[in-house]
Design an enzyme around this catalytic site. Sequence first.
Site, PDB file in Angstrom:
ATOM      1  N   ARG A  34      53.959  47.616  41.337  1.00  0.00           N
ATOM      2  CA  ARG A  34      53.247  46.709  42.249  1.00  0.00           C
ATOM      3  C   ARG A  34      54.214  45.978  43.185  1.00  0.00           C
ATOM      4  O   ARG A  34      54.006  44.819  43.522  1.00  0.00           O
ATOM      5  CB  ARG A  34      52.423  45.674  41.474  1.00  0.00           C
ATOM      6  CG  ARG A  34      51.344  46.260  40.608  1.00  0.00           C
ATOM      7  CD  ARG A  34      50.031  46.325  41.362  1.00  0.00           C
ATOM      8  NE  ARG A  34      48.955  46.746  40.499  1.00  0.00           N
ATOM      9  CZ  ARG A  34      47.910  45.999  40.186  1.00  0.00           C
ATOM     10  NH1 ARG A  34      47.798  44.781  40.666  1.00  0.00           N
ATOM     11  NH2 ARG A  34      46.971  46.459  39.408  1.00  0.00           N
ATOM     12  N   ARG A  38      51.001  40.788  46.654  1.00  0.00           N
ATOM     13  CA  ARG A  38      50.706  39.426  47.113  1.00  0.00           C
ATOM     14  C   ARG A  38      51.858  38.442  47.021  1.00  0.00           C
ATOM     15  O   ARG A  38      51.803  37.393  47.634  1.00  0.00           O
ATOM     16  CB  ARG A  38      49.510  38.880  46.328  1.00  0.00           C
ATOM     17  CG  ARG A  38      48.212  39.497  46.760  1.00  0.00           C
ATOM     18  CD  ARG A  38      47.156  39.295  45.722  1.00  0.00           C
ATOM     19  NE  ARG A  38      47.533  39.991  44.498  1.00  0.00           N
ATOM     20  CZ  ARG A  38      46.801  40.049  43.400  1.00  0.00           C
ATOM     21  NH1 ARG A  38      45.660  39.401  43.349  1.00  0.00           N
ATOM     22  NH2 ARG A  38      47.194  40.714  42.347  1.00  0.00           N
ATOM     23  N   ARG A  47      46.898  41.339  54.587  1.00  0.00           N
ATOM     24  CA  ARG A  47      45.642  41.183  53.851  1.00  0.00           C
ATOM     25  C   ARG A  47      44.742  40.095  54.437  1.00  0.00           C
ATOM     26  O   ARG A  47      43.525  40.098  54.216  1.00  0.00           O
ATOM     27  CB  ARG A  47      45.932  40.930  52.370  1.00  0.00           C
ATOM     28  CG  ARG A  47      46.332  42.186  51.619  1.00  0.00           C
ATOM     29  CD  ARG A  47      45.131  43.087  51.302  1.00  0.00           C
ATOM     30  NE  ARG A  47      44.376  42.562  50.177  1.00  0.00           N
ATOM     31  CZ  ARG A  47      43.202  41.976  50.258  1.00  0.00           C
ATOM     32  NH1 ARG A  47      42.623  41.833  51.432  1.00  0.00           N
ATOM     33  NH2 ARG A  47      42.593  41.516  49.194  1.00  0.00           N
ATOM     34  N   ASP A  83      45.750  52.436  45.244  1.00  0.00           N
ATOM     35  CA  ASP A  83      45.387  51.905  43.940  1.00  0.00           C
ATOM     36  C   ASP A  83      44.986  53.107  43.100  1.00  0.00           C
ATOM     37  O   ASP A  83      44.799  54.207  43.634  1.00  0.00           O
ATOM     38  CB  ASP A  83      44.224  50.918  44.080  1.00  0.00           C
ATOM     39  CG  ASP A  83      44.027  50.090  42.815  1.00  0.00           C
ATOM     40  OD1 ASP A  83      44.650  49.029  42.687  1.00  0.00           O
ATOM     41  OD2 ASP A  83      43.251  50.524  41.942  1.00  0.00           O
ATOM     42  N   TYR A 161      37.337  52.231  33.642  1.00  0.00           N
ATOM     43  CA  TYR A 161      36.756  51.570  34.833  1.00  0.00           C
ATOM     44  C   TYR A 161      35.414  52.189  35.192  1.00  0.00           C
ATOM     45  O   TYR A 161      34.462  51.492  35.527  1.00  0.00           O
ATOM     46  CB  TYR A 161      37.702  51.663  36.029  1.00  0.00           C
ATOM     47  CG  TYR A 161      38.771  50.599  35.999  1.00  0.00           C
ATOM     48  CD1 TYR A 161      38.489  49.289  36.372  1.00  0.00           C
ATOM     49  CD2 TYR A 161      40.058  50.892  35.569  1.00  0.00           C
ATOM     50  CE1 TYR A 161      39.459  48.308  36.318  1.00  0.00           C
ATOM     51  CE2 TYR A 161      41.037  49.918  35.510  1.00  0.00           C
ATOM     52  CZ  TYR A 161      40.734  48.624  35.889  1.00  0.00           C
ATOM     53  OH  TYR A 161      41.690  47.659  35.825  1.00  0.00           O
TER      54      TYR A 161
END
Length: 354
Positions: A34, A38, A47, A83, A161
């Site tokens: 990752r 962010r 973003r 992702d 998921y």
Amino acid sequence: MIPVIEKRTLVKTAVFLQACRREETAYTPIWLMRQAGRYMPEYQAIRAQYGMLEVMQTPELAAEVTLQPINAFGLDAAIIFSDILPPLIGMGLDLEFVKGEGPLIHNPVTSTADIERLRTPSAAEHMQPTLDAIRLAAAELTPRGIPLIGFCGAPFTLASYAIEGGGSKNYAKTKALMYTEPAAWDQLMRKLATVQADYLLAQVEAGASALQAFDSWAGLALGVKDYVKYIQPYNKLLFEKAAQAGAPTINFSTGTAAYLGEVAACGGDVIGVDWRLPLDVAWAKIGYDRAIQGNLDPVALLTPWPVLKEKVDDVLARANGRAGHIFNLGHGIFPNVPVDNVRRLVDYVHEATG
Ligand code: CP3
């Protein structure tokens, strides 16, 4: 455009790829799961203007975000910005990234009929924007000698998921289906493995130099007997097919300390491990015929430098200069990590091992 063959020759001597092949390296390579995200102001700026799916599905934006951590730090590999979940869209699931909450699937799999209906498109049919992003990013990275990692979710993590509709604490629905409908489970896992394997091969064709499969939730959900019965055959299928790409493969999971041998038996040139076992103990369990990736606790990046340094030194001491160590975190980087800690970590790993 640079032909793929030439690309491979250009990055072939990169330390990251040498370590994947367990060759001696001039220093220990490092990248961070990752790493585009962010904690970086450059990422937040993008973003602020575009949604998560929009960034992933716009090749120019995805390539730009992929390069952000490479331009900011001396990392030894890039990972394509996407992702693990978008391939589920092509299979027929309605995926949304809900702000502040994470992924949500509006039409989760609840029956054997739902599983039968799931499509198995080729990567060229449904993942073209990411393949284009790989072409763009690789064209920038190759002249700099930096390999690009392509990736996918492993079947169990994706199945969880697809069935739970989002994140889960206990994976109750997933395990209920697995235990009570073995034939449907087999069909679901086969479809997922097939679609992901095709996607991995296409990523190498587009310019990726290594591949990682993320089985993030397998070990948190299942004990060893269930892992061997319900996951291992499909991960084997995935790694067998992925090996055809001729690029090193990384088999990453978390919570699997109790059965790393069974994880390694699925395949992968490199085994990615979390922080729950010391690196030397994990490597002994995996076997020295594989490279290892890890395993700094991601929380360490939130601590002051003396604490962080001690933990980094411990990982390096346990690797003990053995060929085939790729430094990484034990899981993804947190959004509140100070950028300076990342810079210091990357520089320190290079200095201490070079
Ligand atoms: O490593 C990288 O820099 C490449 C990009 C990448 C992302 N997700 C970007 C992302 C990769 C490799 C992933 C993998 C992924 N995604 C996994 C497996 C690895 C792991 O950490 O276990 C899983 C389980 C997911 C599913 C997922 N995606 C969740 C649970 C979430 C929400 C939680 C969170 O961290 O926000 C996401 C969203 C996501 N994926 C973000 C990023 C940068 C945050 C999106 C944003 O708000 O900007």
